[in-house]
Design an enzyme around this catalytic site. Structure first.
Site, PDB file in Angstrom:
ATOM      1  N   HIS A  20       0.851   6.399  -5.258  1.00  0.00           N
ATOM      2  CA  HIS A  20       1.556   5.556  -4.287  1.00  0.00           C
ATOM      3  C   HIS A  20       2.773   4.867  -4.910  1.00  0.00           C
ATOM      4  O   HIS A  20       3.788   4.665  -4.251  1.00  0.00           O
ATOM      5  CB  HIS A  20       0.584   4.508  -3.737  1.00  0.00           C
ATOM      6  CG  HIS A  20       1.141   3.680  -2.623  1.00  0.00           C
ATOM      7  ND1 HIS A  20       1.669   4.223  -1.480  1.00  0.00           N
ATOM      8  CD2 HIS A  20       1.269   2.331  -2.486  1.00  0.00           C
ATOM      9  CE1 HIS A  20       2.083   3.252  -0.664  1.00  0.00           C
ATOM     10  NE2 HIS A  20       1.857   2.095  -1.263  1.00  0.00           N
TER      11      HIS A  20
ATOM     12  N   ASP B 230      -0.035  10.651  -3.637  1.00  0.00           N
ATOM     13  CA  ASP B 230      -0.317   9.325  -3.079  1.00  0.00           C
ATOM     14  C   ASP B 230      -1.582   9.436  -2.230  1.00  0.00           C
ATOM     15  O   ASP B 230      -1.570  10.040  -1.164  1.00  0.00           O
ATOM     16  CB  ASP B 230       0.868   8.876  -2.222  1.00  0.00           C
ATOM     17  CG  ASP B 230       0.685   7.476  -1.638  1.00  0.00           C
ATOM     18  OD1 ASP B 230      -0.415   6.906  -1.743  1.00  0.00           O
ATOM     19  OD2 ASP B 230       1.659   6.971  -1.063  1.00  0.00           O
TER      20      ASP B 230
ATOM     21  N   SER C 230       5.450   1.610   2.072  1.00  0.00           N
ATOM     22  CA  SER C 230       4.091   1.066   2.176  1.00  0.00           C
ATOM     23  C   SER C 230       4.028   0.030   3.306  1.00  0.00           C
ATOM     24  O   SER C 230       4.403   0.338   4.441  1.00  0.00           O
ATOM     25  CB  SER C 230       3.719   0.475   0.812  1.00  0.00           C
ATOM     26  OG  SER C 230       2.367   0.165   0.725  1.00  0.00           O
TER      27      SER C 230
END
Lengths: 391, 391
Positions: A368, A335, A170
């Site tokens: 995610h 995600d 991320s």
């Protein structure tokens, strides 16, 4: 440097025995940097501290060091425990430890709390040396490149000229990409997980609502809540709730909660509460008790502002022509905030820039958050790639 | 009943000439119901008012009436204008009017503001007859079935024994489905657009954050803001922002806004603001000036609580065995809050219950909002189906 993997138990004086696969009890360390750090925003931090942990041992040639870059709400505590009674391991414990993908029998792993964070490194809650009061909203705005510069100084301090790999998911993945462009000779491998070369408008929009939730809370006091003795708990809790929904997939929320009720009965005409509502509220309240609102704002802005190719005429291929390392890129099917499409764009750019890259799109229903969670294929792939890093 | 399609201009005394395809200037009407309405929550509304508009003319056999059911933030003003100077037509003006899919040359169209609304019908902002003060949080919790009952009474008042069709999108579609189960002989066609037989946990979660945003605003005053002379503007604006993001697709937000900046310059190290941020803030602030926060809470709870098959052993096939009408079901490819999968589940249930159904999944990049917006294939399909309703 002390070896944090085998501290002495303060009561017995004996070394703590770690459970198999765990790095055991770790002791956070602190480094002070007195050389001013010029920031992307044009301001300068005169000095600052970084808190970090290390797992495993640095080899004689200093060639086995791994840097872990954390995401929005992460910190330096990526693996192991802080005490014998600690039941909650570091945030990436599943992937860092003896025999794990980031194998501490092979690697010396460094994990820090980023500058601007709220877990010990200098950030908005620290004292501004000019005033003695908390920085609050006056803390400089940071970009991903500032973190990379501060991490490079930590590497200098630890005597690490080149990382075997820089790894992050991320927002952490953004730091990894920036490392490859800014210090191309200081890493051999870049592992970018569930990330993107830049956020989409939708992602920026979610971050904007999270910031609005915080700043709309009257207890935010224009960011000076510490001086005022308040805390925008409700606003931060709401920001976290918004984030939490978007880090999970629709599927997994359906599996975990569906339409299960926590209280009330439809047939009696009650006001009902769904399990998902109380779960989200719990998550929000729990987070708001441990995270600094100004840090949340700072981190989400760094996410929004990151745009890998902006300084390269918006051409990511041109950006990556300078890269010298190999890449592993990983994405997860469900995600939707850092969708596989974003990773494929990264891979395309790397391929066209002739940078060696492996790519895996992992089946997962966890959204995610998958990058943090157990997943057999992800683990095998990650372990296999890291074995190549060690060899 | 007056014909609202050809009012006299108050200044000139001449009939206002409508633009082609428009129903022209319409005058909202008001109906008072004095027979107590028993609600699903167990409480009773002793009397209430509904505001509505009509477009087109009811035929002699009263067989050409169409009911429009509105969604979360909709109201009775679905088509036409309220004055000569009015530049903003009703919310579904693209689809209602002479020669349009809901053709007012053929149909008599009724569109109301639902009970609990904030545009003229009795709702939380109305005076509680017991106290003379605004109902506020004491207004009864409403379910979709309560709206259907109140709409059936409006039909009685208008002398409409059977609707040619009941039509609605999103929350409106839920009312359509409930009509087919509760009053199977009172409609010939059900048009369910961008809807679902029940919300997913993710959808409930977004609604929960919206409600939390409103109730966390100190100006909410436990829902008694009207009595207190306050208004939770920031909370409602934030709720709308969250909703707005989720009604659009990632794609369309990218096309409309991308990463365009509204102010600031990255190269100068400025704090920047993206276009999407100011757009969302504008949307939020605009909405918070015109919508009642208690109504927003009431409407989102009705959405969450709706579960078509709950009273039929969670078997939607059993639920629909009672239906007597034909269905048109429409979904949009990029709608992720009321995904095509939800519509396919509905169609499957209808097919297994031997209810005649047509289904179309329309290509659109506009997300959930697509049901309100121009789209050539949607228009053709809708018009073609409605021609069959008229014949």
């Amino acid at each position: 440097m002390s070896n944090p993997n085998s501290p002495l138990d303060s009561a017995t004086g004996k070394a703590v025995t770690a459970e198999p696969g765990s790095v055991g009890i770790v002791v956070p360390q602190r480094a002070r940097f007195s050389e001013p750090l010029a920031l992307a925003c044009g301001r300068t931090l005169e000095d600052y501290e970084l808190v970090y942990e290390t797992y495993g041992a640095l080899n004689a040639s200093k060639s086995n060091a791994i840097l872990i870059c954390h995401a929005l709400s992460g910190n330096h505590h990526a693996a192991g425990y802080h005490s014998e009674s600690d039941r909650r391991p570091g945030w990436w414990d599943h992937y860092i430890g003896p025999g794990k993908p980031i194998d501490t029998d092979r690697f010396f792993v460094v994990s820090l709390n980023n500058l601007g964070g709220c877990d010990g490194s200098t950030g908005p809650a620290s004292a501004d040396p000019r005033t003695g009061k908390p920085w609050g909203p006056d803390f400089p705005s940071l970009r991903v490149r500032d973190w990379v510069n501060s991490q490079a100084r930590l590497a200098d301090l630890l005597g690490i000229g080149q990382w075997a790999a820089v790894i992050g998911g991320s927002l952490g993945g953004m730091q990894v990409m920036r490392w490859a462009l800014m210090y191309p000779h200081r890493l051999r491998h870049a592992v970018v997980i569930a990330s993107a070369m830049k956020l989409t408008a939708q992602n920026i929009a979610f971050n904007e609502t999270a910031r609005q939730a915080i700043t709309s809370d009257p207890d935010f006091c224009d960011g000076r809540y510490l001086e005022q003795g308040t805390l925008p708990r409700k606003g931060l809790a709401l920001a976290r709730m918004i984030g939490h929904i978007t880090y999970l997939s629709d599927d997994v929320m359906g599996q975990k909660f569906g339409r299960e009720l926590r209280r009330g009965d439809f047939h009696k005409g009650d006001e009902v509460e769904f399990q998902i509502q109380s779960y989200l509220r719990y998550q929000g309240e729990n987070f708001s008790g441990r995270f600094d609102p100004n840090t949340y704002i700072l981190m989400t802005k760094a996410l929004d502002y990151f745009d890998l190719a902006r300084d390269f005429g918006d051409d990511p291929v041109a950006a990556f022509r300078n890269a010298q390392c190999r890449f592993l890129v990983v994405s997860f099917t469900t995600d939707w905030r850092f969708a596989p499409e974003r990773s494929r764009e990264l891979v395309d750019a790397l391929v066209h820039a002739n940078v060696p890259v492996s790519y895996a799109e992992i089946e997962s229903d966890m959204g995610h958050d998958a990058f943090l969670l157990p997943n057999a294929r992800y683990e095998r792939l990650f372990a296999s790639y890291m074995k190549g890093v060690a060899d």
